[in-house]
Write a protein that holds these residues in place. Structure first.
Motif, short mmCIF file in Angstrom:
data_model
loop_
_atom_site.label_atom_id
_atom_site.label_comp_id
_atom_site.label_asym_id
_atom_site.label_seq_id
_atom_site.Cartn_x
_atom_site.Cartn_y
_atom_site.Cartn_z
N ILE A 1 14.23 9.94 -3.48
CA ILE A 1 12.83 9.98 -3.92
C ILE A 1 11.94 9.36 -2.84
CG2 ILE A 1 11.21 9.28 -5.71
CD1 ILE A 1 13.63 9.12 -7.62
N GLY A 2 11.09 10.17 -2.25
CA GLY A 2 10.27 9.70 -1.15
C GLY A 2 9.37 8.54 -1.49
N THR A 3 8.70 8.58 -2.63
CA THR A 3 7.75 7.54 -3.03
C THR A 3 8.39 6.17 -3.12
OG1 THR A 3 6.44 9.15 -4.25
CG2 THR A 3 6.12 6.84 -4.84
N LEU A 4 9.67 6.11 -3.46
CA LEU A 4 10.35 4.83 -3.63
C LEU A 4 11.05 4.36 -2.37
CD1 LEU A 4 11.89 5.36 -7.19
CD2 LEU A 4 9.71 4.31 -6.56
N ASN A 5 10.78 5.05 -1.25
CA ASN A 5 11.46 4.70 0.00
C ASN A 5 10.50 4.80 1.19
OD1 ASN A 5 14.49 4.43 -0.72
ND2 ASN A 5 13.87 6.33 -1.73
N GLU B 1 12.91 5.72 7.67
CA GLU B 1 12.53 6.61 8.78
C GLU B 1 11.12 6.30 9.27
OE1 GLU B 1 13.27 10.64 7.55
OE2 GLU B 1 15.34 10.21 6.98
N ASN B 2 10.85 4.99 9.42
CA ASN B 2 9.56 4.52 9.95
C ASN B 2 8.38 5.02 9.13
OD1 ASN B 2 10.78 3.12 12.16
ND2 ASN B 2 11.03 5.09 13.21
N GLY B 3 8.59 5.13 7.83
CA GLY B 3 7.50 5.54 6.96
C GLY B 3 7.27 7.03 6.88
N HIS B 4 8.14 7.81 7.53
CA HIS B 4 7.96 9.26 7.55
C HIS B 4 8.90 9.98 6.58
CE1 HIS B 4 5.27 8.90 10.95
NE2 HIS B 4 6.19 8.23 11.63
#
Length: 649
Positions: free
Chosen positions: A286-290, A294-297
């Motif tokens: 889940i992108g929102t929780l991570n 990857e440097n915020g990407h």
């Protein structure tokens, strides 16, 4: 010299010793294959002490499994010295150790799903499945190199097996009997000591948990162990042992109690409750929780769930309480974590238990559980009914509903594909009388990691095989909420979304002992004025029941090991899980690893790779030890005494 000895009166004994060395070699090869297959899961901190531990456990397994062979070789019966008998001994030896090799290799393929060696509970876990043949064939094809390795090693066992020369005719029957009886008596103490784990009188027969004394990381215990040992050592054993950390019930309850008392005088809020248990839907995907990955990407694989989080309440540090589907059910629905073995597979599953469904059924709710697999799969149906679900809808019910696609929607291995089954789920809820409490357990984001053919071009292969399945299931969830949002019951419903456990990972943090338990817990209440946020709290699956009861203003005492997340201060939130004999207790931004006797490690949650052990230097250590001891003792006492209800004393 060896050749002469093999022709002497001691030939059988020397042959046994040489063949035992062959067995050690087989176990060593199996351990090497196990490590190579699962290298990314281990800490990489390998030591001579771990190798020594491996020899200890290998010795026990080799001696236990080869007792028939040893006895056959040393029977003090003169007439057995013939080619037929020694060929029988050879067959027994190769069959026993070849089977041990195969079991170890099969477990190497299963390890990523459990992060531990397999125990005898695996037979209960899959006892209701009728698709094991297909799964075994699929795994054999995927791990063809294990199959090839097994053939080569078993051939080597046969080829290099040492057969003593038949010289018994040179001895009278009574001298032969005497020599072999003495040899049998002489070897017995060494066999017994090897099985126990040593000669010292203080040494008890070693168990699975003893592996932790050779390692610093709980996951590494699987390297030290071997699967034959884990299987035979758990046959018929009592799962739960009650510790005596606290001598009085009052002292124990003052530190931790699983009995929840109603807070306030508000009457029950009769909202519907819908719990979505999404197979293998780990927090990593889940992108929102991570945002830090990857440097915020990092975008993740769940665009819909990301959007759902933006209108929901979720938690920064959220964990599952087990590593299997059958761990998730009791944790999520009954607030019972997995300690030692899956609750469903232990005798304690016959205790008087309840859960969200049972508590709300008593207050007039209609309850139903949905799972797209066949009835009885994974023991879910039995557990659902025992905890208060009045109805159960499985694959057979779906296929009988003419409004849907029937057997054509079966994935060919486990269950109905998520997209059509979640549409069925929404439809069936619209036919229920409000208020209702339901739960669904999805299946598509599961090994063998396939998706419907029509989506092959839409959701291509990701970095890991599971990624395309996560994308597909995310779409299925979107379509479910689109349909549900049009129903009259939608605005009066609390939705809780979580996963049963985590799965494949391609980020280092999610391969650590605590990272492998990272599951999302998302609470969506469309009719509420609660502001959406990601709270700075520690959350776990066993918190779902108390939290839902708090949201409904449930006005009676109830049982649950978790806490009400929405009415607990961040500094008082915590999580607990169990891995390879180690209890992990998360609180105060720390992870404490406790083996039941002493603390093995303390790590900061910001130490993402768990590289800096703070044991002995963290001011919170003593308090955390006291609390986790109380949780363990309450759990063990109540499991063994059938006290899983608030009215039980």
């Amino acid at each position: 010299m060896i050749k002469k000895t093999l022709q002497s009166n001691l030939a059988p004994l020397l042959a046994i010793l040489l063949n035992m060395l062959l067995a050690y070699l087989v176990y060593g090869i199996a351990r090497g294959a196990y490590m190579a297959e699962n290298w990314s899961y281990f800490s990489g901190k390998f030591s001579l002490e771990m190798i020594r531990g491996g020899w200890v456990f290998d010795t026990t397994a080799i001696l236990v499994t080869n007792i028939p062979y040893i006895v056959l070789m040393l029977l003090p019966i003169h007439l057995k010295e013939n080619r037929f008998w020694h060929q029988l001994c050879r067959i027994v030896f190769v069959a026993v150790n070849g089977t041990a090799l195969a079991v170890n290799l099969m477990d190497a393929a299963y390890f990523p799903y459990t992060l531990r060696r397999t125990t005898t509970t695996v037979f209960s876990e899959f006892s209701h499945e009728n698709n094991l043949g297909g799964i075994f064939l699929t795994e054999s094809l995927r791990h063809w190199y294990f199959f090839l390795l097994a053939i080569i090693v078993i051939y080597g066992l046969w080829k290099f097996y040492v057969t003593p020369c038949i010289t018994a005719h040179r001895l009278s029957w009574w001298r032969y009997a005497l020599v072999n009886t003495i040899a049998l008596l002489a070897i017995t103490p060494f066999v017994v000591a090897g099985i126990r784990g040593g000669f010292a009188t203080a040494v008890r027969p070693i168990t699975v948990s003893n592996a932790n004394q050779y390692v610093d990381s709980p996951v590494d215990a699987a390297f030290v162990l071997n699967t034959p040992f884990s299987l035979y050592r758990t046959i018929g054993k009592a799962v739960f042992t009650v510790p005596t950390y606290y001598s009085s019930e009052e002292e124990l309850a003052s530190i931790f109690s699983p009995i929840h008392q109603p807070v306030g005088t508000d009457s029950l809020t009769r909202k519907n409750v819908v719990v979505l248990i999404v197979e293998s839907f780990g927090r990593e995907y889940i992108g929102t929780l991570n945002n830090s990955l990857e440097n915020g990407h990092y975008k993740g694989y769940t665009p819909f769930v990301d959007s759902l989080i933006s209108i929901s309440t979720t938690f920064k540090y959220s964990f599952c309480n087990g590593r299997k589907s059958i761990d998730g059910m009791p944790s999520i629905l009954s607030s019972i974590p997995m300690f030692v073995e899956p609750f469903i597979l232990t005798p304690s599953s016959m205790n008087q238990i309840t859960g969200i469904a049972g508590l709300l059924k008593e207050r007039g709710y209609q309850t139903a559980f949905f799972h797209g697999a066949q009835r009885g799969s994974m023991g879910f149906m039995a557990f659902a009914r025992s905890t208060g679900f009045q109805q159960y809808f499985g694959r057979e019910d779906y296929e009988q509903d003419s409004r849907f696609g029937g057997n054509s929607d079966f994935d060919g291995t486990w269950a109905i594909w998520d997209e059509p089954f979640l549409q069925y789920y929404a439809t069936k809820m619209s036919e229920m009388k409000e208020p209702f409490m339901t739960a669904v357990f999805t299946a598509s984001s599961h090994h063998p990691y396939r998706i419907p053919k029509q989506y092959a071009g839409i959701y291509p292969e990701g970095v890991l095989p599971i990624h395309k399945c996560i994308r597909y299931t995310d779409m299925a969830l979107r379509r479910f909420f689109e349909k549900a949002s049009k129903e009259p019951w939608f605005q009066n419903t609390i939705f809780v979304l979580t996963s049963d456990h985590t799965n494949q990972s391609d980020h280092a943090y999610f391969l650590t002992e605590i990272g492998c338990f990272c599951s999302p817990i998302i609470i969506y209440e469309p009719g509420s004025d609660r502001l959406p946020e990601i709270q700075e709290k520690i959350a776990q699956q066993i918190d779902i029941l108390p939290t839902v009861m708090g949201m409904l203003h449930y006005d009676k005492p109830f049982f649950g090991f978790g806490i009400d997340l929405l009415n607990t201060a961040p500094e008082d939130t915590w999580a607990v899980n169990y891995i390879n004999g180690i209890y992990q207790y998360v609180k105060h931004g720390l992870v404490l690893q406790f083996d039941g006797i002493r603390t093995r490690g303390i790590y900061s949650l910001t130490d993402s790779l768990m590289q800096h052990n703070l044991a002995g230097h963290a001011p919170e250590q003593q308090q955390m030890e006291q609390e986790v001891k109380a949780i363990i003792q309450q759990y063990m006492e109540r499991m063994t005494q059938d006290r899983l209800r608030p009215d039980e004393k």
